[in-house]
Motif scaffolding. Structure first.
Motif, short mmCIF file in Angstrom:
data_model
loop_
_atom_site.label_atom_id
_atom_site.label_comp_id
_atom_site.label_asym_id
_atom_site.label_seq_id
_atom_site.Cartn_x
_atom_site.Cartn_y
_atom_site.Cartn_z
N LYS A 225 43.02 20.56 17.26
CA LYS A 225 43.79 21.76 16.92
C LYS A 225 42.84 22.91 16.57
CE LYS A 225 47.51 21.42 14.38
NZ LYS A 225 48.57 22.06 15.20
N MET A 226 41.81 22.59 15.79
CA MET A 226 40.88 23.64 15.36
C MET A 226 40.02 24.14 16.51
SD MET A 226 39.72 22.50 11.49
CE MET A 226 39.42 20.76 11.86
N ILE A 227 39.43 23.23 17.28
CA ILE A 227 38.51 23.69 18.33
C ILE A 227 39.26 24.32 19.51
CG2 ILE A 227 36.70 22.07 17.67
CD1 ILE A 227 37.47 20.33 20.03
N SER A 228 40.49 23.87 19.74
CA SER A 228 41.28 24.47 20.83
C SER A 228 41.73 25.88 20.48
CB SER A 228 42.51 23.60 21.13
OG SER A 228 42.13 22.34 21.62
N SER A 229 41.72 26.20 19.18
CA SER A 229 42.16 27.52 18.75
C SER A 229 41.04 28.56 18.79
CB SER A 229 42.70 27.45 17.32
OG SER A 229 41.64 27.27 16.38
N ILE A 230 39.80 28.12 19.05
CA ILE A 230 38.67 29.04 19.05
C ILE A 230 38.85 30.11 20.12
CG2 ILE A 230 36.19 29.28 19.49
CD1 ILE A 230 35.80 26.53 18.23
N GLN A 231 38.76 31.35 19.70
CA GLN A 231 38.86 32.49 20.61
C GLN A 231 37.59 33.34 20.50
OE1 GLN A 231 41.17 33.52 22.90
NE2 GLN A 231 42.19 31.55 22.62
N PHE A 232 36.97 33.62 21.63
CA PHE A 232 35.78 34.47 21.67
C PHE A 232 36.20 35.91 21.92
CE2 PHE A 232 34.42 30.23 22.74
CZ PHE A 232 33.13 30.11 22.21
N SER A 233 35.56 36.82 21.23
CA SER A 233 35.91 38.23 21.42
C SER A 233 35.58 38.67 22.85
CB SER A 233 35.13 39.11 20.42
OG SER A 233 33.73 38.96 20.58
N SER A 234 34.63 38.01 23.50
CA SER A 234 34.26 38.36 24.87
C SER A 234 35.40 38.08 25.84
CB SER A 234 33.02 37.58 25.32
OG SER A 234 33.24 36.18 25.23
N ASN A 235 36.27 37.11 25.52
CA ASN A 235 37.41 36.82 26.38
C ASN A 235 38.48 37.89 26.30
OD1 ASN A 235 36.81 34.45 27.76
ND2 ASN A 235 37.41 33.14 26.08
N LYS A 236 38.40 38.73 25.28
CA LYS A 236 39.40 39.79 25.11
C LYS A 236 38.92 41.12 25.65
CE LYS A 236 41.97 36.84 23.01
NZ LYS A 236 43.10 36.24 23.75
N GLU A 237 37.64 41.16 26.01
CA GLU A 237 37.09 42.42 26.52
C GLU A 237 37.44 42.59 27.97
OE1 GLU A 237 32.95 42.12 25.80
OE2 GLU A 237 33.13 42.20 23.63
N GLU A 238 37.75 43.79 28.36
CA GLU A 238 38.11 44.09 29.74
C GLU A 238 36.89 44.56 30.52
OE1 GLU A 238 41.31 46.85 29.73
OE2 GLU A 238 42.71 45.48 28.75
#
Length: 238
Positions: A225-238
Motif C-alpha cells: 500500500k505504501m510503496i504503490s502510493s509513491i508519486q514522483f513529481s517528475s510524473n506530474k510534469e508536462e
C-alpha cells in the motif's frame, strides 16, 4: 426627501460594511484552510502521532486522510509523496538530506498487535546506478539484504515496483520472538531514468512478554500500500 436619502445612505453603508466583512471572513477562512500542518496548532490537527509529533508533522502535506489510517507525506525535496501511517513517527537518526539523496526513516508501533515496523525510504537522483535497474540497482539492494531470490515486479500507472521478501531468524537473540519479516526493493517512475526510491521495511515483535503474531500477508499488504502510493513529481510534469 432628505429623510429618505439619509435612510438610503445609511442602508448602503450598512450593506457595504456587511459585504466587506463577509469577504474578509471568506479570505480568512480560505487562508486557514491552506495552512500547512507544521504551522498549525497541534490541538487543531488529527490526534494521531503523525501530526502530534512535531518532527513528523513537518512532512505531512495535508490533514486530509487519503486512505483509512494513512495521510500524505511529502519529502523535503518535494520530489516524492506517499501514504504515511497515522501512528508513524519520524526518526532523525535514520534520516538525512542532500542534493541528490534523501533518507526518511520512521517507526510505527501497533500496541494491540505488539508489532514494531521500521521503515526506510531513500530517494535518489542523478546517480549512475539508476540507469540500470536490473544489473546495478537491484544488485546493490540484494547485497545489502543478503538476498539471492527474484524480485516480484509490479506496475502502477506511473511507476515500476520491485519487491523482495526475507524472513530472518536471530539464533543468537535470547528471546521468544526472535524473528522478523523484511521487505525491500526499488520504485522508479515511468517518466524518468534519473531518479528512484529504495525502500526497506522490517516488522518485529516488540515486547517479548506480550503475545505477538507476525502475519506475513498483513505486513506485505501494508508495504505494498505504501510503496504503490509513491508519486514522483517528475510524473506530474508536462
Amino acid at each position: 426627501m432628505n429623510k429618505a436619502m439619509v435612510i438610503l445612505s445609511t442602508l448602503a453603508v450598512l450593506l457595504g460594511g456587511c459585504g466587506v466583512n463577509k469577504k474578509e471572513a471568506n479570505q480568512t477562512q480560505a487562508g486557514e484552510e491552506q495552512k500547512a500542518p507544521n504551522v498549525m496548532d497541534a490541538k487543531d490537527l488529527p490526534q494521531v502521532t503523525a501530526f502530534q509529533d512535531e518532527a513528523t508533522r513537518a512532512f505531512m502535506a495535508s490533514t486530509e486522510e487519503v486512505d483509512p489510517g494513512y495521510y500524505l507525506l511529502e519529502s523535503k525535496s518535494r520530489k516524492i509523496r506517499m501514504f504515511f501511517p497515522e501512528e508513524g513517527k519520524y526518526s532523525d537518526l535514520l534520516s538525512s538530506y542532500s542534493k541528490n539523496e534523501e533518507n526518511i526513516g520512521y517507526d510505527e508501533y501497533d500496541k494491540e498487535a505488539n508489532i514494531l515496523m521500521n521503515g526506510q525510504i531513500t530517494y535518489y537522483q542523478g546517480q549512475s546506478f539508476l540507469q540500470k535497474t536490473d544489473t546495478m540497482m537491484l544488485k546493490i539492494i540484494s547485497g545489502k539484504n543478503k538476498y539471492s531470490e527474484e524480485y516480484q515486479k509490479e506496475n502502477t500507472d506511473d511507476t515500476e515496483i520491485y519487491l523482495g521478501y526475507k524472513k530472518s531468524t536471530f539464533d543468537n537473540l535470547d528471546r521468544k520472538y526472535n524473528y522478523s519479516n523484511r521487505y525491500f526493493g526499488f520504485v522508479k517512475p515511468n517518466q524518468s531514468l534519473d531518479e528512484g526510491v529504495e525502500y526497506s521495511f522490517i516488522f518485529t515483535c516488540k515486547d517479548d512478554n506480550q503475545s505477538c503474531s507476525l502475519d506475513e500477508k498483513i505486513a506485505r499488504d501494508k508495504v505494498k500500500k505504501m510503496i504503490s502510493s509513491i508519486q514522483f513529481s517528475s510524473n506530474k510534469e508536462e
